[in-house]
Design a protein around this motif. Structure first.
Motif, PDB file in Angstrom:
ATOM      1  N   THR A 144       0.814  -1.214   0.000  1.00  0.00           N
ATOM      2  CA  THR A 144       0.000   0.000   0.000  1.00  0.00           C
ATOM      3  C   THR A 144       0.846   1.261   0.000  1.00  0.00           C
ATOM      4  N   GLU A 145       1.842   1.334   0.884  1.00  0.00           N
ATOM      5  CA  GLU A 145       2.653   2.545   0.993  1.00  0.00           C
ATOM      6  C   GLU A 145       3.413   2.828  -0.296  1.00  0.00           C
ATOM      7  N   SER A 146       4.045   1.797  -0.860  1.00  0.00           N
ATOM      8  CA  SER A 146       4.812   2.007  -2.094  1.00  0.00           C
ATOM      9  C   SER A 146       3.896   2.346  -3.261  1.00  0.00           C
ATOM     10  N   LYS A 147       2.703   1.724  -3.294  1.00  0.00           N
ATOM     11  CA  LYS A 147       1.762   2.012  -4.385  1.00  0.00           C
ATOM     12  C   LYS A 147       1.245   3.444  -4.272  1.00  0.00           C
ATOM     13  N   ASN A 148       0.933   3.878  -3.044  1.00  0.00           N
ATOM     14  CA  ASN A 148       0.474   5.255  -2.844  1.00  0.00           C
ATOM     15  C   ASN A 148       1.560   6.246  -3.238  1.00  0.00           C
ATOM     16  N   ALA A 149       2.821   5.909  -2.928  1.00  0.00           N
ATOM     17  CA  ALA A 149       3.935   6.789  -3.289  1.00  0.00           C
ATOM     18  C   ALA A 149       4.063   6.885  -4.804  1.00  0.00           C
ATOM     19  N   ARG A 150       3.904   5.741  -5.501  1.00  0.00           N
ATOM     20  CA  ARG A 150       3.972   5.743  -6.962  1.00  0.00           C
ATOM     21  C   ARG A 150       2.836   6.569  -7.559  1.00  0.00           C
ATOM     22  N   GLU A 151       1.639   6.417  -6.979  1.00  0.00           N
ATOM     23  CA  GLU A 151       0.482   7.163  -7.488  1.00  0.00           C
ATOM     24  C   GLU A 151       0.680   8.662  -7.265  1.00  0.00           C
ATOM     25  N   ALA A 152       1.228   9.036  -6.107  1.00  0.00           N
ATOM     26  CA  ALA A 152       1.471  10.449  -5.818  1.00  0.00           C
ATOM     27  C   ALA A 152       2.511  11.017  -6.776  1.00  0.00           C
ATOM     28  N   SER A 153       3.550  10.228  -7.053  1.00  0.00           N
ATOM     29  CA  SER A 153       4.585  10.665  -7.984  1.00  0.00           C
ATOM     30  C   SER A 153       4.017  10.817  -9.387  1.00  0.00           C
ATOM     31  N   ARG A 154       3.165   9.878  -9.779  1.00  0.00           N
ATOM     32  CA  ARG A 154       2.545   9.946 -11.108  1.00  0.00           C
ATOM     33  C   ARG A 154       1.637  11.173 -11.225  1.00  0.00           C
ATOM     34  N   ALA A 155       0.868  11.447 -10.164  1.00  0.00           N
ATOM     35  CA  ALA A 155      -0.017  12.614 -10.174  1.00  0.00           C
ATOM     36  C   ALA A 155       0.789  13.903 -10.245  1.00  0.00           C
ATOM     37  N   SER A 156       1.924  13.934  -9.525  1.00  0.00           N
ATOM     38  CA  SER A 156       2.787  15.110  -9.554  1.00  0.00           C
ATOM     39  C   SER A 156       3.372  15.313 -10.948  1.00  0.00           C
TER      40      SER A 156
END
Length: 208
Positions: free
Chosen positions: A136-148
């Motif tokens: 979950t944490e790594s996926k959320n980080a990837r999603e946040a990076s993608r959104a940025s």
């Protein structure tokens, strides 16, 4: 298959001790499922790590089918479990799946689960050995990076200012859409060129 250590086969007792140690002490969740046939599954147990990840105790699942846990984990999750187990049993091959599923307390988590079949001498799958860990944490980080990244790209591509990226030799490796107007060529055609290529030859001596 008899496990080997440093090139030497282990006897049955040492082999059992080794597997038990891996099962009990791993930081990956492990669980074991008995298979009576396609669609007929009962849990034999899980290690302490999986207890912690899932939010349930071993005694809560032993001897139960996945369907018995539907009230705790939800119908969608249990349907996913049966689909995964059925595919594994029918194909007689390991299957890895990234998926979202709840803990027993209802908190949704992202997981990577892998189910491996054990096949007897008749060619029938009699047990599934599963492993799982939360991402979950790594996926959320990837999603946040993608959104940025998408937000940055949107700003760069929608601005009325010319924005370029050049390599070490000063040649364009990116030109935003404004380049079509400012440079007079498309961003794609500008790639590999430098700013000097857009200066009139009579003026180049004064810009170097």
């Amino acid at each position: 298959i008899t496990p080997h250590v440093a090139g030497h086969p282990l006897d049955a007792r040492k082999s059992s001790d080794l597997l038990t140690g891996v099962y009990d002490n791993s930081n990956i969740g492990f669980f074991v499922v008995n298979v009576a046939g396609v669609g007929d599954y009962t849990f034999e147990g899980m290690n302490k790590t999986h207890e912690s990840l899932l939010g349930m105790k071993n005694k809560d699942i032993v001897g139960k089918s996945p369907r018995d846990l539907e009230q705790v984990l939800g119908k969608d999750t249990i349907d996913l479990v049966y689909n995964l187990y059925d595919k594994c049993v029918r194909s007689k091959s390991a299957i890895t799946l990234e998926h979202e599923a709840p803990r027993a307390d209802g908190k949704m988590e992202w997981w990577i689960s892998r189910v491996t079949p054990l096949v007897d001498e008749t060619g029938s799958v009699y047990r599934l050995v599963g492993s799982a860990f939360q991402i979950t944490e790594s996926k959320n980080a990837r999603e946040a990076s993608r959104a940025s990244d998408e937000k940055y790209r949107s700003l760069v591509e929608e601005t009325h200012d010319l924005i370029t990226i050049v390599d070490d030799s000063g040649r364009f490796i990116y030109v935003n859409p404004v380049g079509d107007v400012v440079l007079g060529v498309s961003g794609t055609d500008a790639l590999g060129l430098s700013a000097f290529d857009f200066i009139h030859p009579d003026d180049q001596d004064r810009t170097t």
